[in-house]
Structures are given as C-alpha cells and as structure tokens.
Design a protein around this motif. Structure first.
Motif, PDB file in Angstrom:
ATOM      1  N   ILE A 210      -9.841  -0.149  14.289  1.00 15.32           N
ATOM      2  CA  ILE A 210      -9.265  -1.038  13.272  1.00 15.32           C
ATOM      3  C   ILE A 210      -7.737  -0.863  13.235  1.00 15.32           C
ATOM      4  CG2 ILE A 210      -9.370  -1.748  10.851  1.00 15.32           C
ATOM      5  CD1 ILE A 210     -12.028  -0.100  10.704  1.00 15.32           C
ATOM      6  N   TRP A 211      -7.290   0.337  13.421  1.00 13.15           N
ATOM      7  CA  TRP A 211      -5.866   0.667  13.266  1.00 13.15           C
ATOM      8  C   TRP A 211      -5.010   0.304  14.486  1.00 13.15           C
ATOM      9  CZ3 TRP A 211      -3.369   3.232   9.092  1.00 13.15           C
ATOM     10  CH2 TRP A 211      -4.225   3.576   8.034  1.00 13.15           C
ATOM     11  N   LEU A 212      -5.560   0.567  15.650  1.00 12.46           N
ATOM     12  CA  LEU A 212      -4.716   0.449  16.842  1.00 12.46           C
ATOM     13  C   LEU A 212      -4.799  -0.927  17.494  1.00 12.46           C
ATOM     14  CD1 LEU A 212      -5.401   3.998  18.377  1.00 12.46           C
ATOM     15  CD2 LEU A 212      -3.472   3.289  16.968  1.00 12.46           C
ATOM     16  N   THR A 215      -1.595  -6.031  15.453  1.00 11.28           N
ATOM     17  CA  THR A 215      -1.005  -5.964  14.101  1.00 11.28           C
ATOM     18  C   THR A 215      -1.914  -5.123  13.213  1.00 11.28           C
ATOM     19  OG1 THR A 215      -2.197  -7.965  13.518  1.00 11.28           O
ATOM     20  CG2 THR A 215       0.124  -8.232  14.168  1.00 11.28           C
ATOM     21  N   LEU A 216      -1.297  -4.561  12.197  1.00 10.65           N
ATOM     22  CA  LEU A 216      -2.070  -3.694  11.309  1.00 10.65           C
ATOM     23  C   LEU A 216      -2.718  -4.555  10.213  1.00 10.65           C
ATOM     24  CD1 LEU A 216      -2.586  -0.617  11.076  1.00 10.65           C
ATOM     25  CD2 LEU A 216      -0.768  -0.551   9.377  1.00 10.65           C
ATOM     26  N   PRO A 217      -4.061  -4.675  10.203  1.00  6.31           N
ATOM     27  CA  PRO A 217      -4.714  -5.550   9.208  1.00  6.31           C
ATOM     28  C   PRO A 217      -4.829  -4.859   7.844  1.00  6.31           C
ATOM     29  CG  PRO A 217      -6.352  -4.603  10.686  1.00  6.31           C
ATOM     30  CD  PRO A 217      -5.022  -4.016  11.085  1.00  6.31           C
ATOM     31  N   VAL A 218      -3.726  -4.885   7.104  1.00  7.87           N
ATOM     32  CA  VAL A 218      -3.658  -4.151   5.834  1.00  7.87           C
ATOM     33  C   VAL A 218      -4.763  -4.590   4.865  1.00  7.87           C
ATOM     34  CG1 VAL A 218      -2.184  -3.556   3.866  1.00  7.87           C
ATOM     35  CG2 VAL A 218      -1.188  -3.828   6.142  1.00  7.87           C
ATOM     36  N   ALA A 219      -4.985  -5.901   4.778  1.00  7.74           N
ATOM     37  CA  ALA A 219      -5.978  -6.422   3.832  1.00  7.74           C
ATOM     38  C   ALA A 219      -7.380  -5.920   4.163  1.00  7.74           C
ATOM     39  CB  ALA A 219      -5.939  -7.946   3.856  1.00  7.74           C
ATOM     40  N   LEU A 221      -7.909  -3.057   5.868  1.00 10.28           N
ATOM     41  CA  LEU A 221      -7.901  -1.582   5.810  1.00 10.28           C
ATOM     42  C   LEU A 221      -8.039  -1.018   4.402  1.00 10.28           C
ATOM     43  CD1 LEU A 221      -5.254  -0.513   8.428  1.00 10.28           C
ATOM     44  CD2 LEU A 221      -7.609   0.253   8.297  1.00 10.28           C
ATOM     45  N   LEU A 222      -7.360  -1.643   3.426  1.00  9.56           N
ATOM     46  CA  LEU A 222      -7.335  -1.073   2.082  1.00  9.56           C
ATOM     47  C   LEU A 222      -8.723  -0.843   1.487  1.00  9.56           C
ATOM     48  CD1 LEU A 222      -4.172  -2.658   0.433  1.00  9.56           C
ATOM     49  CD2 LEU A 222      -4.563  -0.260   1.048  1.00  9.56           C
ATOM     50  N   PRO A 223      -9.623  -1.872   1.496  1.00  8.66           N
ATOM     51  CA  PRO A 223     -10.963  -1.599   0.934  1.00  8.66           C
ATOM     52  C   PRO A 223     -11.728  -0.538   1.726  1.00  8.66           C
ATOM     53  CG  PRO A 223     -10.843  -3.832   1.830  1.00  8.66           C
ATOM     54  CD  PRO A 223      -9.465  -3.281   1.862  1.00  8.66           C
ATOM     55  N   LYS A 224     -11.478  -0.485   3.032  1.00  7.37           N
ATOM     56  CA  LYS A 224     -12.178   0.508   3.853  1.00  7.37           C
ATOM     57  C   LYS A 224     -11.694   1.922   3.512  1.00  7.37           C
ATOM     58  CE  LYS A 224     -13.039  -2.591   7.775  1.00  7.37           C
ATOM     59  NZ  LYS A 224     -14.439  -2.852   7.567  1.00  7.37           N
ATOM     60  N   ILE A 225     -10.385   2.036   3.291  1.00  8.51           N
ATOM     61  CA  ILE A 225      -9.838   3.346   2.886  1.00  8.51           C
ATOM     62  C   ILE A 225     -10.447   3.746   1.534  1.00  8.51           C
ATOM     63  CG2 ILE A 225      -7.720   4.550   2.131  1.00  8.51           C
ATOM     64  CD1 ILE A 225      -6.206   2.865   4.215  1.00  8.51           C
ATOM     65  N   GLY A 226     -10.558   2.755   0.652  1.00 13.70           N
ATOM     66  CA  GLY A 226     -11.149   3.004  -0.670  1.00 13.70           C
ATOM     67  C   GLY A 226     -12.585   3.496  -0.551  1.00 13.70           C
ATOM     68  N   ILE A 227     -13.343   2.843   0.342  1.00 13.48           N
ATOM     69  CA  ILE A 227     -14.751   3.240   0.521  1.00 13.48           C
ATOM     70  C   ILE A 227     -14.832   4.669   1.059  1.00 13.48           C
ATOM     71  CG2 ILE A 227     -16.809   2.823   1.964  1.00 13.48           C
ATOM     72  CD1 ILE A 227     -16.148  -0.212   1.585  1.00 13.48           C
ATOM     73  N   LEU A 228     -13.997   4.969   2.047  1.00 11.96           N
ATOM     74  CA  LEU A 228     -14.002   6.324   2.617  1.00 11.96           C
ATOM     75  C   LEU A 228     -13.632   7.369   1.568  1.00 11.96           C
ATOM     76  CD1 LEU A 228     -12.410   6.242   6.189  1.00 11.96           C
ATOM     77  CD2 LEU A 228     -14.735   6.815   5.562  1.00 11.96           C
ATOM     78  N   LEU A 229     -12.595   7.057   0.801  1.00 12.25           N
ATOM     79  CA  LEU A 229     -12.116   7.998  -0.215  1.00 12.25           C
ATOM     80  C   LEU A 229     -13.173   8.201  -1.299  1.00 12.25           C
ATOM     81  CD1 LEU A 229      -9.423   9.510  -0.616  1.00 12.25           C
ATOM     82  CD2 LEU A 229      -8.788   7.745  -2.257  1.00 12.25           C
ATOM     83  N   GLY A 230     -13.753   7.090  -1.750  1.00  9.10           N
ATOM     84  CA  GLY A 230     -14.783   7.159  -2.801  1.00  9.10           C
ATOM     85  C   GLY A 230     -15.990   7.963  -2.329  1.00  9.10           C
ATOM     86  N   THR A 231     -16.416   7.695  -1.096  1.00 13.63           N
ATOM     87  CA  THR A 231     -17.576   8.414  -0.555  1.00 13.63           C
ATOM     88  C   THR A 231     -17.258   9.905  -0.459  1.00 13.63           C
ATOM     89  OG1 THR A 231     -17.853   6.454   0.827  1.00 13.63           O
ATOM     90  CG2 THR A 231     -19.315   8.297   1.277  1.00 13.63           C
TER      91      THR A 231
END
Lengths: 248, 249
Positions: A210-212, A215-219, A221-231
């Motif tokens: 997803i990252w590399l 372009t960096l798909p910020v929109a 990435l953000l919910p995915k980061i949230g899911i990882l952090l929450g989990t």
C-alpha cells in the motif's frame, strides 16, 4: 528493570537451538528458491539471463515468508515465553524478582517482536546474498529494505494477538492450537468474507504494497492505520489484563 | 527491632473454599520465623500472597513498608524468595540462570554469581544444564537464587525439600548464622517440626487456613518436651474446637 527483563527474555529465546535451525532453514530456502527459479527459466526458455531473472528476488519470497514463516516464529516464541513458562512454572523465577508485571509483559512482547525483526532482516540479508551471488547486482535493495521495514508494523500487531491468546489457556499445546486456528480464521475471514474486508489486520501483513506505490494513498492509509492501532490496543490491553491477574 | 513484614487480617480463599483467613503476624529484623502446619494448611498460600504470586481478597501486607499489591518492585527490592519447588529454566546452565537473575539487582557483579555457586557447592556443575541436576541440586540452586542479592528478608517455602541430611544441616546453620550475625530476617515454612525447632526463634502454627498459635520456640519448649509435641497438642485442640491460646495450657 524493563531493560533487564528484555535482555533476559531475548537471551532465553536465543538460547533455544530451534530458532538457529529455523534461521539456517530460511537461508537454505532462499538459495533453493533462487535455484528453482533459475532451473524453471532455463527449462522454459533456454535463457540464462540471471540479471533479469533475479530482478524481483528480494520481494518475491516476501509474501509466504511474512504470512507463514514469521507468524510461525512469533507463535513459537509466544509459546516459549508465555504458556510454556506458565506451564512449567518457570515464570515464577521472574515474578519473584523486584520487577512489575507490566514490565515483564512488555519485555516478553518486545523480545518476541525482536525475534521477528531478526528473522525478517536475516531473510533480507539471505535474499540479498543470493541475488548478489547469481546476478552480481544489488538493484532493488532500497525498495526491499523499505518494504521489510514497513511490514514489521502489522507484525507487531500479530505478536500482540499471540501474546493475548496465550493468556487465555493454561497448556502450551492448547495455546499454540488456539493461536493457529485464530490466525487461519482471521486470514480466511479477511480474504473471503466480504463484510470483513479491510477490517481484519491480517490483510495488512504485506503492508508495504500500500505504501510503496507511485503516490501515497493517504485517504486509504488513514483508516487502515486506525484499524491496526485499534487492534493493537485491544490485544495489548486484553493480554496485559489477563497476564496481570494470573495466579501461579 | 524494626518490622520487615507486617500482615493484618489477610484473607485469601480459593474457589474450592480452601485458603487462609484472618492471618495476622509480623516478622522483625534478625528473626527466624517458622510457619508450621500440616500439608494443605495454607502456608504456601500466605507466602504466595506476600510475594504477589496470588491476589488476596482482603487484609493488608507490608514488606519494608511497601504493599506488594501496589508495587512489587518496591516490596521485593530487598527480599529473596523460594516458593514451593525451585522452578528453573531446564535448558540453561546454573551459572547462566544466576546471571539472568542478577540483572534485576544492579549492585551485583559476576563475582556474586561465582560466589553463590561456590557457597552452595554448585561451582563444579556451574556449566551443566539444570535438566541434568538432581532434586537436591535444584533445591540448592533455588536457595542460591533466593540469597543471590544478599537480601535483608528471605522467604523460604519448605527449603529442606530434596536436600540430604548434610545439606539440610548446612542450610539450617546458614540461616541461623545469617540471622544472628547479619540481622537477616527469615520466614521459613515447613511441615517438619524438627526443622523449625532447630532454626527458628518463633513459630506460627497454621491449621486449615487459620492461625492457631504464634509463640516463641522457647515458650513452646517450656510447655512441651519437643516442638512436635507442642504442635500436635495445638492441632488436637484446634480439631476439638477448644480455644488453646498461649498461656492457657
């Protein structure tokens, strides 16, 4: 005291020969994969252009390595440091020292993650060596290092999942079985059940894809980061709550 | 004499109804206090509650003024423990295990590990994996670990388990000399009255989770020929429901 605990947990893990054996097996696996690719190419095309053949050498083995091999190592390490120690009561050696339980819990998790980091970077080094050996170039090494670094993020959540599951049952064997079943169920759920799409952290084990990109798909990435952090928070809190309340 | 341990109205009951209730006693500097009771009377439960291995329902525990339920780091900073049988890392050598444990005490050096091995007669087997040790050797290693940091208060649960006669006598002598010469405090449990009689100043008798007597060994021996006789008398009284208290018999 956390650092003392961490040193001890790492020493305990690396004193077990099985992890050294797995490291050797990984190195052999990298070599065999390269030879296999080479033979297949020669048989198919009669070509012997190794520079093209080994272009994606550094990342081609990442998926099975990150979804099967590393989870297996994390699982074994969690069994050694949590359920194994509770089962043979050797956990008492640490619990009877002047160190808080949260420090012990964090040290164990960090040590398991440390073991995963060692395996990930060893795999990268083995792949690099094989690539240099066959194609005499290190092109793509930068991308591969970035990819491996990024993939450590979901790996940390996986370690927390195993640490949590190992608090739920008493015997080491049951803990391993439960972890394997849960992991497979999560992988299947994430891949094949539509309503769970994107919500299961095991889908992000190849996080770098997803990252590399261009372009960096910020929109995205953000919910995915949230899911990882929450989990991660849920597994850490659940695991620590159970670990702290355990009576030995 | 300053108190190193104070327990007030300790209650710890397991789901099966066993455990301990209303336990109150203290241990002062230089004292060797014995916990004496039949198997399953609750001696180990008290020690587990003291060291944070189990959670107690009510009461208060203070070790050097610190509550182990609040901060085990403060409470156990100057405490050495051996609870039940020594639980060791079977795939490691004795030396390595002592080294691992020494990391929790910044004041210790490698010499402390060597000294501990020598003191307990394990220096010859220091580089052997613990899984090859006999029960007695494991017990000696467990005691060496408890004493490694030179703590001021030592909790030993059935320390004579698995030890031969010579090692048992050596251990008793060591405990008495550490208490007398270096003012160390000990809480030692045993179901052998003879062990307690020979090394303790005071004995606490536990029966079915209750503290039925807290008496100096000297006073007990004034009332009965041996501590064993005194213990049996107390147990009989407890069984009959009579209220035998110090000075009444």
């Amino acid at each position: 005291m956390f650092l003392a605990s961490l040193k001890n947990e790492l020493e305990k893990l690396f004193s077990r020969k099985k992890y050294i054996v797995f490291l050797i097996l990984d190195a052999i696996g990298c070599l065999l994969l390269a030879i296999g690719q080479l033979v297949a190419k020669i048989v198919a095309n009669g070509e012997f252009d190794t520079s093209i053949l080994f272009d994606d050498m550094l990342t081609s083995s990442m998926s099975p390595f990150l979804t099967v091999f590393i989870p297996l190592m994390a699982l074994l390490a969690a069994a050694d440091l949590f359920s194994g120690e509770f089962h043979d009561l050797s956990i008492r050696m640490v619990l009877l020292r002047p160190v808080e339980r949260w420090q012990i819990f964090c040290a164990k998790i960090t040590a398991i993650f440390g073991l995963c980091v060692v395996f990930v970077f060893s795999h990268l080094v083995f792949s690099l060596l094989v690539k240099v050996l066959f194609s005499k170039t290190v092109s793509g090494a930068g991308y591969a290092i970035g990819a491996y670094l990024l993939d450590l993020v979901p790996m940390a959540v996986l370690v927390l999942l195993f640490a949590f599951l190992h608090q739920l049952v008493k015997s080491s064997g049951s803990a391993v079985a439960l972890s394997v079943i849960c992991y497979i169920a999560l992988v299947i759920l994430g891949k094949y059940v539509s309503f769970a799409g994107g919500l299961i952290f095991t889908e992000y084990l190849s996080w770098h894809s997803i990252w590399l990109g261009a372009t960096l798909p910020v929109a995205v990435l953000l919910p995915k980061i949230g899911i990882l952090l929450g989990t991660a928070i849920v597994f850490y809190c659940g695991g620590y709550y159970l670990f702290e309340r355990k009576e030995i | 004499m300053e108190k190193v341990l104070e327990i007030a109205n300790l209650v710890k009951l397991y789901k099966n109804g066993r455990g301990v209730q209303n336990i109150s006693f203290s241990v002062g500097e230089g004292e060797v206090v014995g916990l004496l009771g039949p198997n399953g009377s609750g001696k180990t439960t008290i020690m587990k509650a003291l060291t944070g291995l189990c959670r107690y329902q009510s009461g208060a525990i203070r070790i050097f003024g610190a509550d182990p339920a609040d901060s085990i780091e403060k409470a156990l900073a100057n405490v050495g423990c051996l609870i039940e049988q020594p639980t060791l890392y079977e795939n490691m050598t004795a030396k390595r295990q002592l080294k691992l444990m020494s990391r929790y005490y910044p004041q210790l050096s490698n010499t402390s590990v060597e000294l501990a091995l020598k003191e307990f007669g394990l220096d010859r087997y220091a580089n052997e994996k613990v899984r090859r040790y006999s029960l007695g050797m494991k017990q000696r290693l467990g005691i060496a670990m408890a004493l490694l940091s030179d703590p001021a208060f030592i909790i030993l649960d059935e320390p004579g388990n698995g030890l031969d006669i010579e090692s048992t006598v050596e251990l008793r002598t060591k405990i008495v000399s550490l208490a007398k010469e270096r003012n160390k405090a000990f809480l030692v449990s045993s179901h052998q009255a003879d062990d307690i009689e020979k090394m303790c100043n005071r004995v606490i008798i536990i029966y079915e989770g209750n503290l039925i007597d807290d008496v100096t060994v000297e006073d007990a021996l004034r009332l009965s020929p041996t501590l064993e006789d005194y213990f049996l008398m107390k147990i009989k009284a407890a069984k009959n429901g009579a209220s035998f208290r110090k000075g009444e018999c």
